[in-house]
Motif scaffolding. Structure first.
Motif, PDB file in Angstrom:
ATOM      1  N   GLU A  71       0.833  -1.199   0.000  1.00 54.32           N
ATOM      2  CA  GLU A  71       0.000   0.000   0.000  1.00 54.32           C
ATOM      3  C   GLU A  71       0.874   1.259   0.000  1.00 54.32           C
ATOM      4  OE1 GLU A  71      -3.490   2.080  -0.316  1.00 54.32           O
ATOM      5  OE2 GLU A  71      -3.320  -0.106  -0.356  1.00 54.32           O
ATOM      6  N   SER A  72       2.009   1.218   0.688  1.00 54.46           N
ATOM      7  CA  SER A  72       2.885   2.390   0.719  1.00 54.46           C
ATOM      8  C   SER A  72       3.489   2.656  -0.665  1.00 54.46           C
ATOM      9  CB  SER A  72       3.975   2.245   1.771  1.00 54.46           C
ATOM     10  OG  SER A  72       4.801   1.148   1.493  1.00 54.46           O
ATOM     11  N   GLU A  73       3.810   1.608  -1.406  1.00 56.72           N
ATOM     12  CA  GLU A  73       4.309   1.802  -2.766  1.00 56.72           C
ATOM     13  C   GLU A  73       3.220   2.410  -3.644  1.00 56.72           C
ATOM     14  OE1 GLU A  73       6.177  -0.633  -6.563  1.00 56.72           O
ATOM     15  OE2 GLU A  73       6.036  -1.664  -4.637  1.00 56.72           O
ATOM     16  N   GLN A  79       0.475   9.664  -5.293  1.00 59.79           N
ATOM     17  CA  GLN A  79       0.332  10.910  -4.527  1.00 59.79           C
ATOM     18  C   GLN A  79       0.596  12.170  -5.353  1.00 59.79           C
ATOM     19  OE1 GLN A  79       2.963  10.814  -1.194  1.00 59.79           O
ATOM     20  NE2 GLN A  79       4.799  10.820  -2.440  1.00 59.79           N
ATOM     21  N   ASP A  80       1.487  12.110  -6.318  1.00 58.94           N
ATOM     22  CA  ASP A  80       1.794  13.281  -7.142  1.00 58.94           C
ATOM     23  C   ASP A  80       0.824  13.319  -8.324  1.00 58.94           C
ATOM     24  OD1 ASP A  80       2.793  15.252  -8.783  1.00 58.94           O
ATOM     25  OD2 ASP A  80       4.861  14.498  -8.766  1.00 58.94           O
ATOM     26  N   ASP A  92      -9.668   0.536  -4.155  1.00 62.49           N
ATOM     27  CA  ASP A  92      -9.319   0.740  -2.748  1.00 62.49           C
ATOM     28  C   ASP A  92      -9.022  -0.606  -2.117  1.00 62.49           C
ATOM     29  OD1 ASP A  92      -9.656   3.445  -2.957  1.00 62.49           O
ATOM     30  OD2 ASP A  92     -11.564   3.514  -1.868  1.00 62.49           O
ATOM     31  N   GLY A  93      -7.899  -0.695  -1.430  1.00 63.10           N
ATOM     32  CA  GLY A  93      -7.518  -1.948  -0.789  1.00 63.10           C
ATOM     33  C   GLY A  93      -6.898  -2.963  -1.732  1.00 63.10           C
ATOM     34  N   HIS A  94      -6.773  -2.618  -2.987  1.00 63.22           N
ATOM     35  CA  HIS A  94      -6.171  -3.510  -3.988  1.00 63.22           C
ATOM     36  C   HIS A  94      -4.759  -3.023  -4.263  1.00 63.22           C
ATOM     37  CE1 HIS A  94      -5.616  -5.421  -7.962  1.00 63.22           C
ATOM     38  NE2 HIS A  94      -6.482  -6.301  -7.502  1.00 63.22           N
TER      39      HIS A  94
END
Length: 139
Positions: A71-73, A79-80, A92-94
């Motif tokens: 999830e962090s990757e 994010q950008d 979401d969650g995938h």
């Protein structure tokens, strides 16, 4: 400009994903689904109501789904808002990110190689991924 710096293309997606070991290409309609050990790691998605042009409402017909390891990757890639990676509520969650084929040119080839290799690694069996890493001097 080096090979790694040139803009990525749809052909590159096919070449990189199809060039990974133990890959089988299935079809979802007419779209290719790249799998390792029966698990998808890259696929071309059919137009769906969750991925659409915010101005016209037209569904995107060129979405590519690429698995990520965590999830962090995923968050770091999406994010950008200037980058071509995105997600939708459906994902979401995938552990995957989406990218439109029409925006692949915004990704350097070397980054695409790394993204697809990482997708393969997180979906391949431990034995296959360990062997690949060792063969490439990354273990």
């Amino acid at each position: 400009m080096t090979e790694d710096d040139r803009p990525a293309t749809v052909s590159d997606v096919h070449d990189i994903a199809g060039g990974m070991p133990y890959v089988k290409v299935e079809k979802a309609g007419t779209n290719p689904v790249y799998q390792v050990g029966g698990k998808s790691f890259v696929f071309f998605r059919n137009p769906r109501p969750d991925a659409f042009d915010p101005d016209t409402g037209e569904r995107y017909d060129d979405v590519i789904v690429v698995w990520v390891a965590s999830e962090s990757e995923k968050k770091s890639l999406i994010q950008d808002r200037q980058r071509p990676y995105f997600t939708t509520a459906h994902f979401d969650g995938h552990l995957s990110v989406l990218v439109r084929a029409s925006r692949l040119h915004e990704i350097p080839y070397g980054e695409l190689v790394e993204l697809i290799q990482d997708a393969w690694l997180c979906r391949a069996s431990r034995r296959r991924s360990s062997a690949w890493l060792a063969e490439h001097g990354l273990a």
